[in-house]
Design a protein around this motif. Sequence first.
Motif, PDB file in Angstrom:
ATOM      1  N   THR A 196      62.792  29.102  32.240  1.00 27.99           N
ATOM      2  CA  THR A 196      61.384  29.471  32.351  1.00 27.99           C
ATOM      3  C   THR A 196      60.814  28.956  33.665  1.00 27.99           C
ATOM      4  O   THR A 196      60.939  27.772  33.981  1.00 27.99           O
ATOM      5  CB  THR A 196      60.583  28.898  31.171  1.00 27.99           C
ATOM      6  OG1 THR A 196      61.132  29.392  29.949  1.00 27.99           O
ATOM      7  CG2 THR A 196      59.126  29.299  31.264  1.00 27.99           C
ATOM      8  N   GLN A 235      57.366  28.652  36.118  1.00 31.62           N
ATOM      9  CA  GLN A 235      55.914  28.674  36.118  1.00 31.62           C
ATOM     10  C   GLN A 235      55.394  28.871  37.534  1.00 31.62           C
ATOM     11  O   GLN A 235      56.147  28.782  38.512  1.00 31.62           O
ATOM     12  CB  GLN A 235      55.377  27.373  35.530  1.00 31.62           C
ATOM     13  CG  GLN A 235      55.880  27.087  34.121  1.00 31.62           C
ATOM     14  CD  GLN A 235      55.379  25.772  33.578  1.00 31.62           C
ATOM     15  OE1 GLN A 235      54.182  25.473  33.660  1.00 31.62           O
ATOM     16  NE2 GLN A 235      56.278  24.969  33.030  1.00 31.62           N
ATOM     17  N   ARG A 281      53.727  26.953  39.336  1.00 31.88           N
ATOM     18  CA  ARG A 281      53.914  25.755  40.158  1.00 31.88           C
ATOM     19  C   ARG A 281      55.335  25.647  40.715  1.00 31.88           C
ATOM     20  O   ARG A 281      55.588  24.863  41.631  1.00 31.88           O
ATOM     21  CB  ARG A 281      53.577  24.507  39.354  1.00 31.88           C
ATOM     22  CG  ARG A 281      54.583  24.185  38.258  1.00 31.88           C
ATOM     23  CD  ARG A 281      54.073  23.091  37.363  1.00 31.88           C
ATOM     24  NE  ARG A 281      55.059  22.694  36.369  1.00 31.88           N
ATOM     25  CZ  ARG A 281      54.742  22.106  35.216  1.00 31.88           C
ATOM     26  NH1 ARG A 281      53.471  21.866  34.923  1.00 31.88           N
ATOM     27  NH2 ARG A 281      55.683  21.758  34.360  1.00 31.88           N
ATOM     28  N   ASP A 282      56.284  26.428  40.166  1.00 32.57           N
ATOM     29  CA  ASP A 282      57.655  26.409  40.664  1.00 32.57           C
ATOM     30  C   ASP A 282      57.811  27.227  41.933  1.00 32.57           C
ATOM     31  O   ASP A 282      58.905  27.236  42.525  1.00 32.57           O
ATOM     32  CB  ASP A 282      58.616  26.927  39.601  1.00 32.57           C
ATOM     33  CG  ASP A 282      58.704  26.006  38.394  1.00 32.57           C
ATOM     34  OD1 ASP A 282      58.807  24.780  38.615  1.00 32.57           O
ATOM     35  OD2 ASP A 282      58.670  26.491  37.255  1.00 32.57           O
ATOM     36  N   GLU A 287      51.484  33.822  35.912  1.00 23.36           N
ATOM     37  CA  GLU A 287      51.562  32.411  35.557  1.00 23.36           C
ATOM     38  C   GLU A 287      52.970  31.948  35.208  1.00 23.36           C
ATOM     39  O   GLU A 287      53.239  30.759  35.148  1.00 23.36           O
ATOM     40  CB  GLU A 287      50.620  32.114  34.383  1.00 23.36           C
ATOM     41  CG  GLU A 287      49.145  32.212  34.736  1.00 23.36           C
ATOM     42  CD  GLU A 287      48.766  31.251  35.846  1.00 23.36           C
ATOM     43  OE1 GLU A 287      49.152  30.069  35.782  1.00 23.36           O
ATOM     44  OE2 GLU A 287      48.081  31.684  36.786  1.00 23.36           O
ATOM     45  N   GLY A 288      53.861  32.887  34.933  1.00 20.74           N
ATOM     46  CA  GLY A 288      55.206  32.466  34.581  1.00 20.74           C
ATOM     47  C   GLY A 288      56.100  33.633  34.247  1.00 20.74           C
ATOM     48  O   GLY A 288      55.656  34.763  34.042  1.00 20.74           O
ATOM     49  N   SER A 317      60.283  34.347  32.368  1.00 22.64           N
ATOM     50  CA  SER A 317      61.529  33.834  31.793  1.00 22.64           C
ATOM     51  C   SER A 317      62.680  34.726  32.234  1.00 22.64           C
ATOM     52  O   SER A 317      62.569  35.953  32.193  1.00 22.64           O
ATOM     53  CB  SER A 317      61.450  33.803  30.262  1.00 22.64           C
ATOM     54  OG  SER A 317      60.499  32.848  29.835  1.00 22.64           O
ATOM     55  N   LYS A 336      64.863  25.647  40.823  1.00 18.91           N
ATOM     56  CA  LYS A 336      64.640  25.076  39.491  1.00 18.91           C
ATOM     57  C   LYS A 336      65.961  24.677  38.848  1.00 18.91           C
ATOM     58  O   LYS A 336      66.075  23.612  38.213  1.00 18.91           O
ATOM     59  CB  LYS A 336      63.910  26.105  38.623  1.00 18.91           C
ATOM     60  CG  LYS A 336      63.492  25.609  37.241  1.00 18.91           C
ATOM     61  CD  LYS A 336      62.414  24.543  37.346  1.00 18.91           C
ATOM     62  CE  LYS A 336      61.798  24.212  35.994  1.00 18.91           C
ATOM     63  NZ  LYS A 336      60.919  25.264  35.484  1.00 18.91           N
ATOM     64  N   ASP A 345      60.315  19.587  33.540  1.00 15.27           N
ATOM     65  CA  ASP A 345      59.046  20.239  33.211  1.00 15.27           C
ATOM     66  C   ASP A 345      58.156  19.332  32.371  1.00 15.27           C
ATOM     67  O   ASP A 345      56.942  19.229  32.607  1.00 15.27           O
ATOM     68  CB  ASP A 345      59.301  21.552  32.458  1.00 15.27           C
ATOM     69  CG  ASP A 345      59.523  22.712  33.417  1.00 15.27           C
ATOM     70  OD1 ASP A 345      59.163  22.590  34.597  1.00 15.27           O
ATOM     71  OD2 ASP A 345      60.074  23.743  32.980  1.00 15.27           O
ATOM     72  N   ASP A 401      54.579  17.751  33.526  1.00 14.42           N
ATOM     73  CA  ASP A 401      53.376  17.898  32.691  1.00 14.42           C
ATOM     74  C   ASP A 401      52.733  16.544  32.422  1.00 14.42           C
ATOM     75  O   ASP A 401      51.501  16.405  32.447  1.00 14.42           O
ATOM     76  CB  ASP A 401      53.742  18.567  31.363  1.00 14.42           C
ATOM     77  CG  ASP A 401      54.102  20.044  31.533  1.00 14.42           C
ATOM     78  OD1 ASP A 401      53.695  20.635  32.551  1.00 14.42           O
ATOM     79  OD2 ASP A 401      54.791  20.586  30.654  1.00 14.42           O
TER      80      ASP A 401
END
Length: 629
Positions: free
Chosen positions: A205, A207, A209-210, A218-219, A221, A276, A406, A410
């Motif tokens: 997954t 996001q 921010r990646d 926003e993301g 998969s 990632k 992740d 967070d």
Amino acid sequence: MMVRFRPTILRQYLLQGQLPTTGCLRSQARLPCIAARNRGAYLLSYAPVRAIHSESTPTASNGPADPAFVPLRKLLKDEAKKQKLSGKKKKKNANNQVVEGWELTVGIEIHAQLNTAKKLFSGATTSFNDHPNTHVAYFDLAIPGSQPVFQKETLIPALRAALALNCDIQQVSTFDRKHYFHWDQPSGYQITQYYEPFARNGVITLQARDGIAVEDGEGISVGIKQIQMEQDTAKTLAQLDNVHWVDFNRVGVPLIEIITLPEIHHPATAAALVKKVQVLLRAVDACVSGMEAGGLRADVNVSVRRSDDPSAPLGQRTEIKNLSSFKAVEDAIIAERDRQIAVLESGGTIASETRGWSIGSTETRRLRGKEGEVDYRYMPDPDLAPIVIGEDLVQHLRETMGELPDAEVDGLIEDFKLTPKDARSLVGLNSGMGVEYFWNVVDALKHRLGSSSLADNLPCYQLAANWILHEFGKLWFDEHEDDAARDFGFTEDGQCARVPVDHLADILFFLYRSQITSRIAKEILWAVFRGRVPAEYASVRDVIDTEDLWFRELSDAEYAALADEAVKGQESVVRVFMEKQEKYPQGKLMFLVGRMMRLGPEERIDPRSAERVMRERIEERYIPRLRGE
């Protein structure tokens, strides 16, 4: 035990054919080194391996000099200059994720070297920085009669990687032979897991921010088809005159190949996925090193089709091999996408082929036709039994894997109010050891501040994160430090040889309490980094006491006098404050504060106090004076 010879003897023997007068090299132990020349013809010469990297610089009398090493940064700068001189402006990648009327589809194969002490099918030690051909077993060289013996310990980091990528572990997996002929594979085939890999059906997954493309929201998969274990090839070292040296230390090193589904549609997202994966593999201690050190390589499969018919089959794909940086992944995909679109729009067809990419290029290049399953003649390896993986082992590894990046990111965002970028950088610093160091510094600061609550002194902990990310970086990349000095010596338990936890905590504590200035704090950090603490000074406090560096702030009256001096001759700037409308002229205010800092004793000025007093003097004295009040 491998016999080592002096470089002078080896150089005379290899390059000039001279033997020493006493003894005979023929009677000594040696390993083969293959040189490939003249359109792929093989020349096998038996020579001690240290001759491959002579410790002395070659001269005209003993052979051609190696090509000069050119740093990556210089290569990129030179290519940018060429682009500028040619008048062609390259479109920024952020604005080049989509081509109207076309849909891009990307699948990725990531090869990662596992963190193991032994090779996959022999007891030879895995080696990455040792002299060439010093860690080679009979099976690695395909010596007749040698057999592969699966090293069970290599399975542990592979399983950790698969669990981090949310894969289903297969109870039974098998090994297959993938046949091809090249000098980097002595046996003529690679042992892999084509039919029955040890892990399937994963998902990763990503996001915002990646660093994914804005178009992915926003993301996103991305599915992982399978993860398979396989052996690495030998390392080829290109030389002058179409000569290649081969280092067999790397042959047989355990790899995992992570194969994603073709579910990526934007180049930036592809690069973010590779990054990632690298972070995840490091977090679970599965991967030896990242892309920057050659421990992780990516192949991308690229195809395009017109976007007006989503039900149409995917276009013919091409594969770009051995991409060695995240930027290369994104740039190569963009270049190949644009090439395929241009071919199709001109009425051509896309050939199934393998293509290459060079640093700073604007186009991919054809390497060869694409091999398929038939070309590789896959077959089960008759010398290796199936691997049976117990559920108890999988469960144990799942329970002891620890917190994944992740979740840690967070937590940093929620607890310390760090930006997503800073939180992600901190978690990824030095393979996760940097964030362990941060937590140790936070614990030391809690002790000094007398509070166990994060909320009570949140700015102090944010200061610690900022210094570890940015001030440490200034030490690391300083041009005047040699390579050894750039190594902070982070350890898995969060310690640091160059800047011990207690020393940094002392510096930040005194800075947070305004007992020293920011400039003094940075100078003390340099002193710690260079080893002057504790060599010359017993502690950080001893530095401050001995050199009389404590902060003695100016009084408000002294600040006011300094502000008046800074305003002299700046009536036009002050007039802007009188004419301000909706937006306060903060930039002009800081300009005047800067003049205060230059005019006064910097070691006694707090910028926040200087800003406060300057604001008060402007509003209470100078604006009324300009208005004639």
